[in-house]
Scaffold this motif. Sequence first.
Motif, short mmCIF file in Angstrom:
data_model
loop_
_atom_site.label_atom_id
_atom_site.label_comp_id
_atom_site.label_asym_id
_atom_site.label_seq_id
_atom_site.Cartn_x
_atom_site.Cartn_y
_atom_site.Cartn_z
N ARG A 109 -22.38 -4.97 50.24
CA ARG A 109 -23.08 -4.89 51.53
C ARG A 109 -22.65 -3.66 52.32
N ASP A 110 -21.36 -3.34 52.32
CA ASP A 110 -20.87 -2.18 53.06
C ASP A 110 -21.46 -0.88 52.51
N THR A 133 -25.22 -0.75 53.39
CA THR A 133 -25.36 -0.47 54.81
C THR A 133 -25.11 1.00 55.11
N ALA A 134 -24.17 1.60 54.39
CA ALA A 134 -23.84 3.01 54.60
C ALA A 134 -24.85 3.95 53.96
N SER A 186 -36.11 0.91 52.83
CA SER A 186 -35.30 1.96 52.20
C SER A 186 -35.37 1.94 50.69
N TRP A 208 -26.86 -10.90 51.70
CA TRP A 208 -27.92 -10.27 52.49
C TRP A 208 -27.65 -10.18 53.98
N ASP A 209 -26.61 -10.81 54.49
CA ASP A 209 -26.37 -10.82 55.93
C ASP A 209 -26.29 -9.39 56.47
N GLY A 210 -27.11 -9.09 57.48
CA GLY A 210 -27.11 -7.77 58.11
C GLY A 210 -27.93 -6.72 57.38
N LEU A 211 -28.59 -7.09 56.28
CA LEU A 211 -29.36 -6.12 55.50
C LEU A 211 -30.86 -6.31 55.67
N GLU A 212 -31.29 -6.78 56.83
CA GLU A 212 -32.72 -6.96 57.07
C GLU A 212 -33.47 -5.63 56.97
N LEU A 246 -34.46 -4.19 54.31
CA LEU A 246 -34.00 -3.39 53.17
C LEU A 246 -35.18 -2.78 52.42
N THR A 279 -19.07 -8.38 49.94
CA THR A 279 -18.77 -7.62 51.15
C THR A 279 -18.77 -6.13 50.86
#
Length: 215
Positions: free
Chosen positions: A157-158, A161-162, A193, A184-188, A190, A154
């Motif tokens: 990922r945070d 994401t930031a 970047s 990987w949830d929410g990091l589509e 990637l 978590t």
Amino acid sequence: MSQVRIHNFSISLDGFATGEGQAADAPFGHAGERLHEWMFATRFWHEMVGGPGGSAGADNAFAERYGPGIGAEIMGAGKFGPPGWQDDPGYQGAWGPNPPFHTPVFVLTHRPRPSMRMEGGTTFHFLDATPGEALEQARKAADGQDVRIGGGPTVVRDFVTAGLVDCMHVVQVPIVLGRGVRLWDGLESLEESYDIEAVSTPSGVTHLTFTAKNR
């Protein structure tokens, strides 16, 4: 400016970085130690725990990048201890009196407590902070060296994401966990970047390295 790095972060084929059912006697839940067996076989690990032996191949070459140039670490509450550790005012972490970090470590928790100075140069600081706020403090403590994001999934990922992570080393282990906490949830997307490279080794794992573009 110093870089923000992630090293030796193991996940299953289905993307889980920890299993379900974390507890004091099962820090990675039902995954056990299967996510990290590749690392336990390396010379890097043997030297870290004070024993001889271990392989010196490609897995070791990746693993030993963990330490050099690191001046501070940021980790989540779930890495510092099992569920419920905040209720024990005497709890000092999962590594005994001499933790392996030897730097300031910033633990992200909604229930901060006073800092703890341990043997070997590790001092735990407890923060209720955003990724950006935590990184600002960690960079000051690192004194020009890099900051490592230690996990769990978590927290990694945070920070990704930031947009705060410069280099990330993820190790895909050939097991399927089916449940737990996924990275990987929410990091589509990637790959837009980061430049991504993959290296497979005889142990069966695949080392994925992510290097931020335009940094």
